[in-house]
Design an enzyme around this catalytic site. Structure first.
Site, mmCIF file in Angstrom:
data_model
loop_
_atom_site.group_PDB
_atom_site.id
_atom_site.type_symbol
_atom_site.label_atom_id
_atom_site.label_comp_id
_atom_site.label_asym_id
_atom_site.label_seq_id
_atom_site.Cartn_x
_atom_site.Cartn_y
_atom_site.Cartn_z
ATOM 1 N N THR A 104 27.621 40.185 49.464
ATOM 2 C CA THR A 104 27.574 41.564 49.933
ATOM 3 C C THR A 104 26.202 42.124 49.606
ATOM 4 O O THR A 104 25.642 41.782 48.575
ATOM 5 C CB THR A 104 28.608 42.396 49.141
ATOM 6 N N ARG A 124 41.934 40.184 55.638
ATOM 7 C CA ARG A 124 41.745 40.817 54.317
ATOM 8 C C ARG A 124 40.520 41.746 54.362
ATOM 9 O O ARG A 124 39.468 41.388 54.887
ATOM 10 C CB ARG A 124 41.575 39.729 53.268
ATOM 11 N N VAL A 125 40.648 42.926 53.803
ATOM 12 C CA VAL A 125 39.535 43.879 53.727
ATOM 13 C C VAL A 125 39.286 44.203 52.262
ATOM 14 O O VAL A 125 40.237 44.429 51.509
ATOM 15 C CB VAL A 125 39.871 45.166 54.516
ATOM 16 N N GLY A 126 38.031 44.216 51.868
ATOM 17 C CA GLY A 126 37.682 44.523 50.480
ATOM 18 C C GLY A 126 37.238 45.958 50.306
ATOM 19 O O GLY A 126 37.515 46.828 51.136
ATOM 20 N N ASP A 127 36.504 46.187 49.240
ATOM 21 C CA ASP A 127 36.064 47.547 48.896
ATOM 22 C C ASP A 127 34.897 48.030 49.762
ATOM 23 O O ASP A 127 34.719 49.246 49.950
ATOM 24 C CB ASP A 127 35.608 47.582 47.434
ATOM 25 N N THR A 185 30.003 46.050 44.149
ATOM 26 C CA THR A 185 30.014 44.703 44.724
ATOM 27 C C THR A 185 30.761 43.800 43.757
ATOM 28 O O THR A 185 30.845 44.087 42.563
ATOM 29 C CB THR A 185 28.588 44.189 44.987
ATOM 30 N N GLY A 186 31.299 42.722 44.296
ATOM 31 C CA GLY A 186 32.100 41.816 43.472
ATOM 32 C C GLY A 186 33.520 41.782 44.000
ATOM 33 O O GLY A 186 33.745 41.888 45.212
ATOM 34 N N GLY A 231 36.516 42.795 45.392
ATOM 35 C CA GLY A 231 36.819 44.035 46.092
ATOM 36 C C GLY A 231 38.166 44.629 45.787
ATOM 37 O O GLY A 231 38.321 45.858 45.766
HETATM 38 C C1 SD4 Z 1 34.561 42.137 48.850
HETATM 39 N N1 SD4 Z 1 33.130 43.343 47.361
HETATM 40 O O1 SD4 Z 1 34.778 41.954 50.045
HETATM 41 C C2 SD4 Z 1 33.127 42.344 48.411
HETATM 42 C C3 SD4 Z 1 32.548 41.026 47.981
HETATM 43 C C4 SD4 Z 1 31.255 41.112 47.226
HETATM 44 O O2 SD4 Z 1 29.479 40.024 46.260
HETATM 45 O O3 SD4 Z 1 30.760 42.148 46.897
HETATM 46 N N2 SD4 Z 1 30.673 39.989 46.878
HETATM 47 O O4 SD4 Z 1 35.437 42.118 48.002
#
Ligand code: SD4
Length: 295
Positions: A156, A184-187, A207-208, A210
């Site tokens: 991301t 699937r949807v993240g943050d 980030t990370g 989600g």
């Molecule tokens: C997610 N936050 O889709 C994103 C992934 C991400 O570095 O940030 N990866 O969950």
């Protein structure tokens, strides 16, 4: 003074250099964030976002993106967008050309096509080979999250921008977690979770992992910490400490938050591992690596 902040080493550098290049040509903060992320989406060498990104468990790249204007609190986002680039530009079009905040999936694609975006193949020989290797080693449908590539290189790019005397914006673009369940949807496309910007206070991004960042409403929480007087560093640490305390799963995978206030102070914190953040102040780049907070 104009300041940009961007997540992760390789993809963030591409985005922040392009954001600054657009600034030198007179772009607004939103123009610069969009352009920086769009260039990174087109760059097939980056596994993080856009073309060449790691696909979902069906072998298809699904993009999430969002952008927010701190002056108006207007925001635009897309999620589960397939076969269109740049997702961040579609998100901006949602902000500017519709009364809505988010469009999803096939209907987001339909909107993009109607707006003149071209169908684009996001798969490359490299990400097809990675996907095939993953299929051999894993059962499709299982979530293997960010460590699927061996090392978390960032999937991301989230970016913040500040222009004196007090205007902020935030944007994020991602292919989400590698080999995620389709749909699937993240943050990242969720206002408040992946990004937040408010000219009264500053901006924050995440980030990370989600799912955990979303449950923490991490970006909004960081901005609200700053509203109550915390510095960006204190705000990010408070969010991450609360996640570590209330969401023990957040220790398993990196959950990172970063923020900027109206004075241009920048902070960041992460639950696990390392979190590199680029800062660009009127063209001067520097990289700060945040390390997991001691608990
Ligand atoms: C997610 N936050 O889709 C994103 C992934 C991400 O570095 O940030 N990866 O969950």
């Amino acid at each position: 003074m104009t300041t940009f902040v961007a997540t992760w080493r390789e993809p963030g550098e591409v985005a922040i250099r392009n954001a600054w290049a657009r600034r030198q040509k007179g772009g607004s903060l939103l123009d610069c964030l969009e352009h920086g992320l769009a260039e990174a989406e087109w760059d097939a060498s980056l596994l993080a976002i856009g073309r060449g990104a790691l696909p979902n468990a069906d072998g298809e790249v699904e993009l999430d993106a969002s952008i927010m204007d701190g002056a108006t609190l207007e925001a635009g986002a897309v999620c589960s967008l397939r076969g269109i680039l740049p997702a961040i530009s579609v998100a901006r079009r949602v902000l500017e050309s519709t009364p809505h905040v988010m469009l999803a999936g096939d209907q987001a694609r339909r909107f993009a096509l109607a707006q003149g975006f071209e169908p684009t193949n996001l798969m490359t020989p490299e990400n097809i080979a990675r996907y095939e290797q993953w299929c051999e080693q894993n059962r499709p449908g299982m979530l293997h999250h960010v460590h699927a590539v061996g090392q978390h290189v960032g999937d991301t790019i989230t970016m913040l921008g500040l222009e004196a005397p007090g205007h902020v914006a935030a944007a994020s673009s991602t292919s989400g977690l590698p080999y995620k369940l389709p749909g699937r949807v993240g943050d990242s496309p969720i206002v408040g979770a992946g990004i937040y910007a408010d000219d009264e206070v500053g901006a924050a991004g995440a980030t990370g992992w989600g799912e955990e960042l979303w449950k923490a409403v991490a970006s909004f929480r960081a901005v609200e910490q700053m509203r109550r007087g915390a510095s960006p560093q204190e705000a990010c640490e408070a969010v991450v400490r609360q996640m570590l305390r209330r969401q023990p799963k957040s220790r398993q995978l990196a959950c990172a938050v970063f923020a900027i206030d109206l004075q241009g102070r920048v902070g960041g914190a992460v639950t696990e591992g390392e979190f590199p953040v680029w800062t660009c102040r009127d063209g001067e780049l520097s990289l700060t690596v945040h390390r997991a907070l001691e608990t």
